[in-house]
Design a protein around this motif. Structure first.
Motif, PDB file in Angstrom:
ATOM      1  N   ASP A 104       0.831  -1.188   0.000  1.00  0.00           N
ATOM      2  CA  ASP A 104       0.000   0.000   0.000  1.00  0.00           C
ATOM      3  C   ASP A 104       0.876   1.252   0.000  1.00  0.00           C
ATOM      4  OD1 ASP A 104      -2.253   1.586   0.173  1.00  0.00           O
ATOM      5  OD2 ASP A 104      -2.347   1.471   2.365  1.00  0.00           O
ATOM      6  N   GLN A 123       2.053  -6.417  -9.307  1.00  0.00           N
ATOM      7  CA  GLN A 123       1.366  -6.429  -8.008  1.00  0.00           C
ATOM      8  C   GLN A 123       0.734  -5.081  -7.695  1.00  0.00           C
ATOM      9  OE1 GLN A 123       4.792  -8.120  -5.738  1.00  0.00           O
ATOM     10  NE2 GLN A 123       3.151  -9.172  -4.630  1.00  0.00           N
ATOM     11  N   GLU A 126      -0.091  -2.748  -9.864  1.00  0.00           N
ATOM     12  CA  GLU A 126      -1.179  -2.482 -10.793  1.00  0.00           C
ATOM     13  C   GLU A 126      -2.427  -3.270 -10.386  1.00  0.00           C
ATOM     14  OE1 GLU A 126      -0.330  -3.545 -14.806  1.00  0.00           O
ATOM     15  OE2 GLU A 126      -2.172  -2.599 -15.546  1.00  0.00           O
ATOM     16  N   ARG A 127      -2.201  -4.506  -9.959  1.00  0.00           N
ATOM     17  CA  ARG A 127      -3.324  -5.341  -9.547  1.00  0.00           C
ATOM     18  C   ARG A 127      -3.994  -4.781  -8.286  1.00  0.00           C
ATOM     19  NH1 ARG A 127      -2.056 -11.544  -8.228  1.00  0.00           N
ATOM     20  NH2 ARG A 127      -0.827 -10.514  -6.636  1.00  0.00           N
ATOM     21  N   LEU A 128      -3.172  -4.332  -7.348  1.00  0.00           N
ATOM     22  CA  LEU A 128      -3.749  -3.764  -6.131  1.00  0.00           C
ATOM     23  C   LEU A 128      -4.560  -2.519  -6.472  1.00  0.00           C
ATOM     24  CD1 LEU A 128      -4.088  -3.747  -3.085  1.00  0.00           C
ATOM     25  CD2 LEU A 128      -1.936  -2.479  -2.893  1.00  0.00           C
ATOM     26  N   ALA A 179      -5.975  -1.889  -9.272  1.00  0.00           N
ATOM     27  CA  ALA A 179      -7.175  -2.327  -9.984  1.00  0.00           C
ATOM     28  C   ALA A 179      -8.253  -2.776  -9.004  1.00  0.00           C
ATOM     29  CB  ALA A 179      -6.829  -3.458 -10.949  1.00  0.00           C
ATOM     30  N   MET A 180      -7.833  -3.472  -7.966  1.00  0.00           N
ATOM     31  CA  MET A 180      -8.802  -3.943  -6.970  1.00  0.00           C
ATOM     32  C   MET A 180      -9.360  -2.772  -6.160  1.00  0.00           C
ATOM     33  SD  MET A 180      -9.605  -7.068  -7.181  1.00  0.00           S
ATOM     34  CE  MET A 180      -9.464  -6.967  -8.950  1.00  0.00           C
ATOM     35  N   ARG A 181      -8.534  -1.795  -5.901  1.00  0.00           N
ATOM     36  CA  ARG A 181      -9.002  -0.578  -5.241  1.00  0.00           C
ATOM     37  C   ARG A 181     -10.094   0.093  -6.077  1.00  0.00           C
ATOM     38  NH1 ARG A 181      -4.269   1.259  -1.931  1.00  0.00           N
ATOM     39  NH2 ARG A 181      -4.409  -0.466  -0.470  1.00  0.00           N
ATOM     40  N   ALA A 194     -11.871  -1.272  -8.397  1.00  0.00           N
ATOM     41  CA  ALA A 194     -13.043  -2.152  -8.490  1.00  0.00           C
ATOM     42  C   ALA A 194     -13.899  -2.020  -7.232  1.00  0.00           C
ATOM     43  CB  ALA A 194     -12.599  -3.591  -8.689  1.00  0.00           C
ATOM     44  N   SER A 195     -13.254  -1.965  -6.062  1.00  0.00           N
ATOM     45  CA  SER A 195     -14.048  -1.876  -4.839  1.00  0.00           C
ATOM     46  C   SER A 195     -14.768  -0.529  -4.776  1.00  0.00           C
ATOM     47  CB  SER A 195     -13.195  -2.130  -3.594  1.00  0.00           C
ATOM     48  OG  SER A 195     -12.176  -1.166  -3.490  1.00  0.00           O
ATOM     49  N   ARG A 231     -15.850   1.119  -7.400  1.00  0.00           N
ATOM     50  CA  ARG A 231     -16.978   1.022  -8.329  1.00  0.00           C
ATOM     51  C   ARG A 231     -18.101   0.171  -7.751  1.00  0.00           C
ATOM     52  NH1 ARG A 231     -15.239  -0.430 -14.366  1.00  0.00           N
ATOM     53  NH2 ARG A 231     -13.268  -1.038 -13.429  1.00  0.00           N
ATOM     54  N   LEU A 232     -17.680  -0.859  -7.034  1.00  0.00           N
ATOM     55  CA  LEU A 232     -18.680  -1.740  -6.418  1.00  0.00           C
ATOM     56  C   LEU A 232     -19.498  -0.963  -5.390  1.00  0.00           C
ATOM     57  CD1 LEU A 232     -19.558  -4.740  -6.383  1.00  0.00           C
ATOM     58  CD2 LEU A 232     -17.953  -5.077  -4.488  1.00  0.00           C
ATOM     59  N   MET A 233     -18.798  -0.226  -4.536  1.00  0.00           N
ATOM     60  CA  MET A 233     -19.495   0.495  -3.484  1.00  0.00           C
ATOM     61  C   MET A 233     -20.314   1.664  -4.036  1.00  0.00           C
ATOM     62  SD  MET A 233     -18.752  -1.510  -1.121  1.00  0.00           S
ATOM     63  CE  MET A 233     -19.484  -0.816   0.356  1.00  0.00           C
ATOM     64  N   ILE A 289     -13.751  -3.738   2.473  1.00  0.00           N
ATOM     65  CA  ILE A 289     -14.241  -3.462   1.117  1.00  0.00           C
ATOM     66  C   ILE A 289     -13.283  -4.033   0.073  1.00  0.00           C
ATOM     67  CG2 ILE A 289     -14.715  -1.617  -0.541  1.00  0.00           C
ATOM     68  CD1 ILE A 289     -15.636   0.071   1.916  1.00  0.00           C
ATOM     69  N   ALA A 308     -13.990  -6.981  -2.643  1.00  0.00           N
ATOM     70  CA  ALA A 308     -13.785  -6.833  -4.084  1.00  0.00           C
ATOM     71  C   ALA A 308     -12.858  -7.929  -4.611  1.00  0.00           C
ATOM     72  CB  ALA A 308     -13.201  -5.453  -4.384  1.00  0.00           C
ATOM     73  N   TYR A 368     -13.959 -10.568  -7.507  1.00  0.00           N
ATOM     74  CA  TYR A 368     -13.315 -10.601  -8.826  1.00  0.00           C
ATOM     75  C   TYR A 368     -12.405 -11.800  -9.022  1.00  0.00           C
ATOM     76  CZ  TYR A 368     -15.110  -5.975  -9.967  1.00  0.00           C
ATOM     77  OH  TYR A 368     -15.934  -4.928 -10.273  1.00  0.00           O
ATOM     78  N   ILE A 395      -2.450 -10.362  -2.800  1.00  0.00           N
ATOM     79  CA  ILE A 395      -2.903  -9.230  -3.600  1.00  0.00           C
ATOM     80  C   ILE A 395      -2.823  -7.930  -2.798  1.00  0.00           C
ATOM     81  CG2 ILE A 395      -4.916  -8.202  -4.753  1.00  0.00           C
ATOM     82  CD1 ILE A 395      -5.724 -11.129  -5.512  1.00  0.00           C
ATOM     83  N   PHE A 446     -25.951  -5.631  -4.270  1.00  0.00           N
ATOM     84  CA  PHE A 446     -25.353  -4.702  -5.221  1.00  0.00           C
ATOM     85  C   PHE A 446     -26.069  -4.705  -6.572  1.00  0.00           C
ATOM     86  CE2 PHE A 446     -22.035  -5.363  -2.085  1.00  0.00           C
ATOM     87  CZ  PHE A 446     -21.670  -4.048  -1.819  1.00  0.00           C
ATOM     88  N   PRO A 493     -18.799  -4.885 -12.317  1.00  0.00           N
ATOM     89  CA  PRO A 493     -18.333  -3.806 -13.190  1.00  0.00           C
ATOM     90  C   PRO A 493     -16.857  -3.968 -13.541  1.00  0.00           C
ATOM     91  CG  PRO A 493     -18.763  -3.013 -10.954  1.00  0.00           C
ATOM     92  CD  PRO A 493     -19.300  -4.401 -11.040  1.00  0.00           C
ATOM     93  N   LEU A 544     -10.637  -6.045 -16.662  1.00  0.00           N
ATOM     94  CA  LEU A 544      -9.615  -6.526 -15.736  1.00  0.00           C
ATOM     95  C   LEU A 544      -9.043  -7.848 -16.223  1.00  0.00           C
ATOM     96  CD1 LEU A 544     -11.283  -5.698 -12.318  1.00  0.00           C
ATOM     97  CD2 LEU A 544      -9.207  -4.684 -13.240  1.00  0.00           C
ATOM     98  N   LEU A 552      -5.142  -8.766 -15.114  1.00  0.00           N
ATOM     99  CA  LEU A 552      -5.030  -8.411 -13.699  1.00  0.00           C
ATOM    100  C   LEU A 552      -5.765  -9.390 -12.782  1.00  0.00           C
ATOM    101  CD1 LEU A 552      -5.280  -4.557 -14.086  1.00  0.00           C
ATOM    102  CD2 LEU A 552      -3.304  -5.865 -13.304  1.00  0.00           C
TER     103      LEU A 552
END
Lengths: 264, 227, 227
Positions: free
Chosen positions: A33, A113, A115-117, A119-121, A123-124, A126-128, B104, B108, B112, B124, B168, B177, B182, B187
């Motif tokens: 992070d 790693q 970039e993936r982290l 991406a997950m940030r 995504a979360s 967008r999810l929320m 959160i 996610a 995913y 991750i 959701f 989404p 991805l 990813l």
């Protein structure tokens, strides 16, 4: 390496940012992070990030934290050690004798790693940001639960009925029998008591039937019961080693004699 | 209304109700429940020979643009208010539990990457996952245990639930989404760190049942393997 | 609602939503509310200038003949399952059980001896008859009350019903086979009555004394003496 002027010649705002990072060290969710946050100062696409530069930024951060006597968690220090190793791999010409992945491979993986982290940030986030049940859209307020009723049906057929009746009638007919039976039974305990008291006198082979109680040898039903229990009692006594049994032939009379009388 | 009475009578002693009636029945059942109702359950509750899946399609059309909508949630169906009318529902709004950033992100990642092990989540995020985070998501019934991974130690995996999809407003996990992007960007790949025991990693990758490809997500339910 | 449009526009800067929208809103609110909603409350929740009373009338029409209906509850409104579909909200599972031995015996006695009093049943069975057993048979509608016996206490009698005859495929209770027929059919033990053939039995019994041979019926009391 840490006194490389290119690193030290950072802008004032970058230094301030770095100090803020240190103050906020508690706010980071681990070294990855922190690396991700540091990478933002490069202001480039994560795919084009300079891992070497990032490694140096991280090591500078750890140095700074040490100066400020900030306790860093072990995993931050492990990452620092690993990044120092990565940095040396990236800077030194590859040693052909060296085993393991190259500095470029390691750097590429770290970039992946990060970039993936990220991406997950994203995504979360967008999810929320989606419409959520109970906040933006709603379920039925008045629900009708399905009432589950269990109906038990009982079955019986004519055969059950007739058998039941037969059973009752049979019981009826034989009820006197059960009383007779009770009176006509010499229990094994009774027989055993009797045999214990008599066995001492049985020095010679004697027919087992002669041991039946007098009043149990007449009536066939009583005789049958007495025979059975007396026989069972003699088996028990034989097991205890108190007497011996013999039978000369199938269905021939069973004879017994005391062992103690013979031994003693 | 696509009745073929002759055919129906051949199949069953009792004629199924006309499609219009079946649509009414599905409507009544979906209205009565706050939870999504599966087609299987609809079939079980409706008269013999009914085709709730077809009736749902009619019903769904009928409610297009209305104040409530017929929505798909995994293998089940539900009626939900139209999202644009949420502002009318302050009274019904339920206090949402504030989720930590860790929770959160973990959610996610599970959504995913499912099915995903705890070690993979940690890989991750680059940090260990606290027990409480997983517990909180389990408690919300947004995640559940998936199949154990067939690698040494047989670690448990996590997958998202129908409750998650419902919450959701997702028809299925495939509708998350940005999932496709991805995936295309690689990813979501299980990329082992260079120099890691690639044999093991490769095996684990191969065993991994891809939830997003499979049509039936129900068969990933497990967890009595411990017994 | 007797609003003159001019007045409304004077009161509010914003025009009320079109009636179609208002109908959607009422639909969503009635759907999501946990209780019936009054017009006053609808007015309070909907945009200024709305006329929920009118919207309700449209909505009500729209739901006519559907699986759910807009119904008035006191001075409030709610969406409810159409009355003819209430059966869908019940799930009945039928479980078949064998009638207990006590019940079938009691039933047999009533069938063979009707009209018969409870005391008589108890005398024949040799044990008391529980209230539950009689109730169960009454509930199954296999027995019913007959005439009271004209004896002291005027006890009720029980007789079997048409339902009973139907269930057991009998024309009348007189068609029940008699004892002799039961015996011939092998339903009664063909065991010789006590006292007959004892010598013979003993002859064979002497070699192989088997006390319990004659006592295979569990109602004969042999082992009690040991206690």
């Amino acid at each position: 390496m840490s006194d490389d002027p290119s690193i030290l010649e950072t802008s004032v705002s970058d230094r301030l940012a770095a100090e803020a990072l240190i103050v906020d060290v508690e706010g980071f969710e681990g070294p990855l992070d922190l690396l991700l946050t540091l990478s933002r100062t490069q202001k480039v696409d994560l795919r084009k990030i300079s891992v070497l530069e990032l490694a140096e930024q991280y090591l500078a951060f750890v140095e700074k934290a040490k100066e400020l006597r900030i306790e860093l968690a072990a995993d931050y220090l492990v990452m620092a050690a690993w990044l120092a190793f990565l940095k040396s791999r990236l800077l030194l010409p590859p040693d052909p004798a060296e085993e393991g992945p190259s500095g470029e491979e390691l750097a590429a993986h770290l970039a992946f790693q990060l970039e993936r982290l990220q991406a997950m940030r994203d995504a979360s986030a967008r999810l929320m940001a989606r419409d959520q049940l109970g906040r933006d859209f709603f379920a039925r307020g008045i629900t009708e639960d399905v009432t589950r009723t269990r109906r038990v049906t009982y079955t019986a057929n004519i055969l059950d009925l007739m058998q039941a009746y037969s059973r009752i009638r049979t019981k009826d007919e034989f009820r006197p029998l059960s009383f007779d039976a009770r009176e006509s039974i010499l229990t094994m305990e009774q027989a055993l008591d009797r045999m214990r008291s008599l066995i001492g006198f049985a020095g010679e082979w004697t027919d087992i039937m002669s041991y039946l109680p007098d009043d149990w040898s007449g009536d066939p039903k009583r005789r049958r019961s007495a025979t059975a229990s007396t026989f069972a009692a003699t088996l028990e006594l034989a097991k205890e080693g108190k007497l011996e049994l013999r039978q000369t032939d199938t269905f021939a009379p069973i004879q017994i004699r005391s062992r103690e009388a013979r031994n003693g | 209304m696509v009745d073929a009475p002759e055919e129906q009578q051949e199949e069953s002693l009792f004629e199924a109700p006309p499609m219009g009636e079946q649509e009414r029945m599905v409507e009544a059942i979906l209205f009565a429940s706050a939870e999504p109702v599966t087609v299987r359950e609809l079939t079980g509750r409706m008269p013999h020979g009914s085709d709730p899946a077809e009736a749902i399609q009619y019903l769904r059309k009928r409610y297009e643009g209305r104040g409530v909508a017929v929505v798909r949630v995994g293998d089940a169906w539900a009626i939900r208010t139209a999202p644009d009318l949420g502002f009318l529902m302050q009274k019904e709004t339920v206090e949402q539990r504030k989720l930590s950033r860790a929770a959160i992100e973990t959610l996610a990642i599970i959504a995913y990457h499912q099915p995903v092990t705890r070690a993979e989540i940690e890989e991750i995020r680059g940090v260990s996952v606290s027990r409480g985070t997983i517990d909180q998501l389990l408690e919300l019934e947004w995640i559940k245990l998936g199949r154990r991974r067939m690698t040494p130690g047989r670690p448990v995996t996590f997958i998202v639930t129908e409750t998650f999809l419902d919450h959701f407003g997702l028809e299925s996990a495939r509708d998350l989404p940005g999932l496709k992007e991805l995936r295309q960007a690689g990813l979501l790949d299980n990329r082992p760190p260079p120099g890691a025991d690639e044999e093991t990693e490769f095996e684990s990758g191969e065993e991994e049942p891809d939830l997003f490809e499979s049509d039936d997500e129900d068969d990933t339910v497990i967890d009595d393997e411990e017994a």
